[in-house]
Design a protein around this motif. Structure first.
Motif, mmCIF file in Angstrom:
data_model
loop_
_atom_site.group_PDB
_atom_site.id
_atom_site.type_symbol
_atom_site.label_atom_id
_atom_site.label_comp_id
_atom_site.label_asym_id
_atom_site.label_seq_id
_atom_site.Cartn_x
_atom_site.Cartn_y
_atom_site.Cartn_z
ATOM 1 N N ALA A 16 0.953 -1.227 -0.145
ATOM 2 C CA ALA A 16 -0.017 -0.261 0.070
ATOM 3 C C ALA A 16 0.778 1.383 0.011
ATOM 4 C CB ALA A 16 -0.789 0.079 1.189
ATOM 5 N N CYS A 17 1.974 1.347 0.655
ATOM 6 C CA CYS A 17 3.090 2.630 0.858
ATOM 7 C C CYS A 17 3.767 2.559 -0.504
ATOM 8 C CB CYS A 17 3.562 2.476 2.054
ATOM 9 S SG CYS A 17 3.042 2.790 3.392
ATOM 10 N N VAL A 18 4.704 1.656 -0.815
ATOM 11 C CA VAL A 18 5.576 1.456 -1.746
ATOM 12 C C VAL A 18 4.844 1.420 -3.180
ATOM 13 C CG1 VAL A 18 7.678 0.387 -2.689
ATOM 14 C CG2 VAL A 18 7.302 0.597 -0.117
ATOM 15 N N LEU A 19 4.061 0.552 -3.405
ATOM 16 C CA LEU A 19 3.311 0.742 -4.552
ATOM 17 C C LEU A 19 2.700 1.852 -5.051
ATOM 18 C CD1 LEU A 19 2.437 -3.375 -4.765
ATOM 19 C CD2 LEU A 19 4.161 -2.150 -5.605
ATOM 20 N N LEU A 20 2.173 2.458 -3.973
ATOM 21 C CA LEU A 20 1.610 3.607 -4.235
ATOM 22 C C LEU A 20 2.577 4.804 -4.697
ATOM 23 C CD1 LEU A 20 -1.202 4.467 -1.543
ATOM 24 C CD2 LEU A 20 -1.526 4.234 -3.890
ATOM 25 N N VAL A 21 3.740 4.833 -4.338
ATOM 26 C CA VAL A 21 4.796 5.499 -4.861
ATOM 27 C C VAL A 21 4.979 5.228 -6.251
ATOM 28 C CG1 VAL A 21 7.265 6.419 -4.577
ATOM 29 C CG2 VAL A 21 5.705 5.960 -2.745
ATOM 30 N N LEU A 22 4.745 4.021 -6.834
ATOM 31 C CA LEU A 22 4.840 3.484 -7.957
ATOM 32 C C LEU A 22 4.001 3.800 -8.980
ATOM 33 C CD1 LEU A 22 6.191 0.109 -7.415
ATOM 34 C CD2 LEU A 22 7.509 2.141 -7.342
ATOM 35 N N ARG A 30 3.846 14.697 0.898
ATOM 36 C CA ARG A 30 3.441 14.925 2.328
ATOM 37 C C ARG A 30 2.432 13.678 2.754
ATOM 38 N NH1 ARG A 30 1.953 19.750 1.033
ATOM 39 N NH2 ARG A 30 3.677 20.771 2.097
ATOM 40 N N ASP A 31 2.487 13.091 4.001
ATOM 41 C CA ASP A 31 2.083 12.194 4.256
ATOM 42 C C ASP A 31 0.378 12.361 4.683
ATOM 43 O OD1 ASP A 31 2.130 12.982 6.912
ATOM 44 O OD2 ASP A 31 3.804 11.808 7.283
ATOM 45 N N GLU A 32 -0.271 11.652 5.015
ATOM 46 C CA GLU A 32 -1.549 11.597 5.352
ATOM 47 C C GLU A 32 -1.662 12.607 6.567
ATOM 48 O OE1 GLU A 32 -3.350 7.872 5.338
ATOM 49 O OE2 GLU A 32 -3.854 7.967 3.294
ATOM 50 N N GLN A 33 -0.620 12.521 7.460
ATOM 51 C CA GLN A 33 -0.771 13.523 8.734
ATOM 52 C C GLN A 33 -0.186 14.833 8.423
ATOM 53 O OE1 GLN A 33 0.474 10.158 8.963
ATOM 54 N NE2 GLN A 33 -1.651 9.905 9.590
ATOM 55 N N GLY A 34 0.287 15.080 6.996
ATOM 56 C CA GLY A 34 0.675 16.464 6.704
ATOM 57 C C GLY A 34 2.283 16.613 6.977
ATOM 58 N N ARG A 35 2.773 15.698 7.060
ATOM 59 C CA ARG A 35 4.375 15.932 7.534
ATOM 60 C C ARG A 35 4.813 15.404 6.122
ATOM 61 N NH1 ARG A 35 4.340 11.511 12.255
ATOM 62 N NH2 ARG A 35 3.091 10.485 10.745
ATOM 63 N N GLN A 82 -5.862 -0.449 -3.134
ATOM 64 C CA GLN A 82 -6.581 0.865 -2.951
ATOM 65 C C GLN A 82 -7.923 0.731 -3.233
ATOM 66 O OE1 GLN A 82 -3.975 1.645 -1.075
ATOM 67 N NE2 GLN A 82 -4.715 3.921 -1.262
ATOM 68 N N ALA A 83 -8.312 0.246 -4.320
ATOM 69 C CA ALA A 83 -9.838 -0.053 -4.682
ATOM 70 C C ALA A 83 -10.440 -0.710 -3.604
ATOM 71 C CB ALA A 83 -9.958 -0.143 -5.960
ATOM 72 N N ALA A 84 -9.984 -1.887 -3.368
ATOM 73 C CA ALA A 84 -10.459 -3.073 -2.489
ATOM 74 C C ALA A 84 -10.686 -2.668 -1.097
ATOM 75 C CB ALA A 84 -9.637 -4.239 -2.742
ATOM 76 N N ALA A 85 -9.463 -1.658 -0.755
ATOM 77 C CA ALA A 85 -9.787 -1.016 0.413
ATOM 78 C C ALA A 85 -10.782 -0.093 0.933
ATOM 79 C CB ALA A 85 -8.265 -0.922 1.193
ATOM 80 N N GLY A 86 -11.058 0.608 -0.330
ATOM 81 C CA GLY A 86 -11.921 1.922 -0.112
ATOM 82 C C GLY A 86 -11.196 3.039 0.142
ATOM 83 N N GLN A 87 -9.832 3.122 -0.089
ATOM 84 C CA GLN A 87 -9.123 4.252 0.106
ATOM 85 C C GLN A 87 -8.960 5.161 -0.942
ATOM 86 O OE1 GLN A 87 -5.460 2.472 1.341
ATOM 87 N NE2 GLN A 87 -6.264 1.944 3.316
ATOM 88 N N PRO A 88 -8.806 6.429 -0.741
ATOM 89 C CA PRO A 88 -8.748 7.396 -1.852
ATOM 90 C C PRO A 88 -7.481 7.233 -2.688
ATOM 91 C CG PRO A 88 -8.281 8.563 0.219
ATOM 92 C CD PRO A 88 -8.718 7.110 0.487
ATOM 93 N N GLN A 89 -7.573 7.647 -4.168
ATOM 94 C CA GLN A 89 -6.461 7.293 -5.069
ATOM 95 C C GLN A 89 -5.848 8.690 -5.603
ATOM 96 O OE1 GLN A 89 -7.824 4.638 -7.975
ATOM 97 N NE2 GLN A 89 -8.554 3.117 -6.225
ATOM 98 N N ALA A 90 -6.371 9.816 -4.955
ATOM 99 C CA ALA A 90 -5.733 11.158 -5.283
ATOM 100 C C ALA A 90 -4.117 11.169 -5.483
ATOM 101 C CB ALA A 90 -6.436 12.182 -4.472
ATOM 102 N N ALA A 91 -3.871 10.646 -4.424
ATOM 103 C CA ALA A 91 -2.252 10.809 -4.474
ATOM 104 C C ALA A 91 -1.562 9.869 -5.731
ATOM 105 C CB ALA A 91 -1.630 10.042 -3.036
ATOM 106 N N VAL A 92 -2.251 8.937 -5.685
ATOM 107 C CA VAL A 92 -1.752 8.015 -7.109
ATOM 108 C C VAL A 92 -1.901 8.529 -8.571
ATOM 109 C CG1 VAL A 92 -2.226 5.919 -8.470
ATOM 110 C CG2 VAL A 92 -2.559 5.642 -5.772
#
Length: 226
Positions: free
Chosen positions: A6-12, A126-131, A160-170
């Motif tokens: 979820a973290c690394v592949l999102l960067v990809l 920027r991470d999900e906590q704004g850092r 992401q889709a299966a987890a129902g998480q937003p994909q804007a960062a992707v």
């Protein structure tokens, strides 16, 4: 394992259409784990030796987990897999999950990764906590590198889709890599392509071994392979 995918592949993640004839086998280091990615067109398999009793399978734009239970193949679809992994990893969290891409800029030096010459970039997000975080990425423009990145990006999007998480960062990363006609060879100490060949995987590697099973929510999460 969910956290790294979820973290690394999102960067990809990006969304260029894979050439229907694109094929290859890659060894990729993700965090402290090494996985094997086999793909033909938009279908792929990810083997995770030593970290999972099975493997991930992507076919027809859908994600599955294949395991051996009592000597028989058992296939879970992506939504079911995500629910089970979420239950196992909910206490871990993902504090550095990318929330938004700030910049992706070349910083001068070249670097060869797995035999492919690449350009070094500085990535900031920027991470999900704004850092804010910065990292060192190596991008390659070779078609096979772009094909591999596409496959990994599709896997990230399906998670992401299966987890129902937003994909804007992707989508931000998608656009950034599109602009550069590039794929990812390395990112900090979290991701590195160790081997990439354009040889198609062995026949049968990407076959679905059995139909997806019904609700598996009662199966123990610690069930060992049989």
């Amino acid at each position: 394992m969910k956290r790294w995918f979820a973290c690394v592949l999102l960067v990809l993640g990006w969304a260029v259409q894979v050439d229907a004839l694109a094929a290859g086998v890659a060894t990729v280091k993700i965090g402290g784990q090494t996985v094997t990615v086999s793909f033909v067109g938009q279908d792929a398999r990810v083997d995770m030796p030593g970290t999972s009793p099975g493997y991930l399978l992507m076919r027809g734009g859908r994600l599955y987990m294949v395991m051996q239970v009592a000597g028989q193949p058992l296939v879970m679809d992506g939504a079911m897999l995500t629910r089970m992994m979420s239950r196992r990893a909910k206490a871990q969290g993902s504090p550095d999950m990318i929330g938004s891409l700030i910049r992706l800029e070349p910083v001068g030096p070249k670097e060869t990764v797995a035999g492919f010459p690449g350009q070094v970039y500085e990535a900031a997000y920027r991470d999900e906590q704004g850092r804010e975080h910065t990292g060192r990425a190596v991008l390659g423009t070779q078609p096979e590198v772009q094909d591999l990145t596409e496959i990994l990006g599709q896997l990230a999007l399906l998670f992401q889709a299966a987890a129902g998480q937003p994909q804007a960062a992707v989508q931000q990363v998608v656009d950034a890599l599109h602009e550069r006609d590039a794929g990812l060879l390395a990112y900090g100490d979290q991701f590195r392509v160790e081997l990439l060949k354009t040889t198609p995987p062995a026949p049968g590697t990407l076959d679905m071994p059995a139909p997806p099973s019904p609700d598996l929510s009662q199966i123990p999460l610690g069930l060992p392979p049989q």
